[in-house]
Design an enzyme around this catalytic site. Structure first.
Site, short mmCIF file in Angstrom:
data_model
loop_
_atom_site.label_atom_id
_atom_site.label_comp_id
_atom_site.label_asym_id
_atom_site.label_seq_id
_atom_site.Cartn_x
_atom_site.Cartn_y
_atom_site.Cartn_z
N ILE A 1 0.94 -1.22 -0.07
CA ILE A 1 -0.01 0.28 -0.04
C ILE A 1 0.98 1.20 0.01
CG2 ILE A 1 -0.34 -0.21 2.56
CD1 ILE A 1 -3.06 1.29 2.50
N SER A 2 0.67 2.12 -0.98
CA SER A 2 1.51 3.35 -1.04
C SER A 2 1.39 4.13 -0.05
CB SER A 2 1.10 4.00 -2.34
OG SER A 2 1.31 3.48 -3.38
N ALA A 3 2.59 5.00 0.25
CA ALA A 3 2.61 5.93 1.20
C ALA A 3 1.44 6.91 1.08
CB ALA A 3 3.99 6.79 1.02
#
Length: 272
Positions: A106-108
């Site tokens: 999951i991206s930042a």
């Protein structure tokens, strides 16, 4: 030459190209990253991490550090608790990507905010959006909150376990009612082929790099719509593709990036 740091954007890993090869900016041309920060194995907004005590504080710091200037993006990210979309025990509100299994992340938060702002004009109430590589469902849920109950959002991922996880995550969130009403759905499938059932889409987001833009996605992009997709092999560029009302295509480069390939399930997971 020093090795490029590993970062994550839009749910997938990439290596930042050397500083001389990148020009990072938002669609309004305002600087987004201090390039000197790319020399460390840290989030470009790692200073924010020490302040993270909850979802609201996370969003406040995204605004404070100039990651997003959109009131709507901030409202949606405050409403959808990131903590419901990350593995238990993770630092949910730190500005850093997190592993979610199956060679995916999951991206930042700063990448989520950037993505939402790029697509905001095409995520108005009643519009339709496609999220290719939907992962834990966080960004798909944000899209659904933006288009509302009269809109339609489709998330596609080729990892069945991630799709199952994303459905459970969304059910626990404020986007759960949209899932129940059918205006948000999450599916197992090859995102390179899009999801024709609910096409055309005002907004399409792709979370891995294609060697060329899949024709199926171009076909499913609505006239007047926008697609955000990384394109390239080793050196890649994040492309913003707009389709005019007459069907003609206009493409611009948002930034240089390094993503994993837009590929098959077996290639991503090593056959497991």
């Amino acid at each position: 030459m020093r090795a490029s740091p590993t970062l994550t954007a839009y749910g997938r890993h990439y290596f930042a190209p050397p500083r001389t090869l990148v020009s990072l900016h938002r669609h309004n041309s305002a600087p987004l990253f201090n390039l000197s920060l790319f020399t460390a194995f840290r989030s470009p907004f790692s200073r924010m991490e020490q302040f993270q005590t909850g979802n609201k504080a996370m969003v406040e710091n995204l605004k404070r550090f100039g990651v997003t200037s959109s009131k709507k993006v901030a409202e949606v990210m405050e409403a959808l608790d990131r903590g419901l979309f990350v593995p238990v025990g993770s630092s949910a509100y730190a500005d850093t990507p997190l592993p979610i299994g199956y060679n995916a992340t999951i991206s930042a938060p700063h990448m989520h905010a950037t993505c939402l702002q790029l697509l905001e004009d095409k995520l108005q109430p009643g519009m339709r959006a496609l999220d290719v590589g939907s992962g834990t469902g966080y960004l798909t849920g944000c899209f659904a909150l933006m288009v509302g109950a009269e809109g339609r959002v489709v998330g596609v991922d080729h990892i069945p376990e991630l799709v199952d996880m994303s459905i459970k995550n969304v059910e626990k969130s404020v986007a759960g009612s949209l899932l129940q009403k059918g205006s948000l759905s999450l599916h197992v499938g090859d995102g390179r082929k899009g999801w024709e059932e609910f096409a055309p889409y005002d907004a399409i987001h792709v979370g891995a790099a294609a060697s060329e833009v899949p024709q199926a996605l171009l076909d499913q992009l609505k006239p007047g719509g926008r697609m955000v997709i990384p394109v390239g092999t080793y050196f890649q560029e994040l492309k913003v593709i707009d389709k005019s009302e007459d069907g003609s295509i206009k493409t611009r480069t948002e930034t240089s990036v390094r993503y994993v390939p837009l590929t098959s399930r077996d290639e991503q997971t090593g056959g497991f």
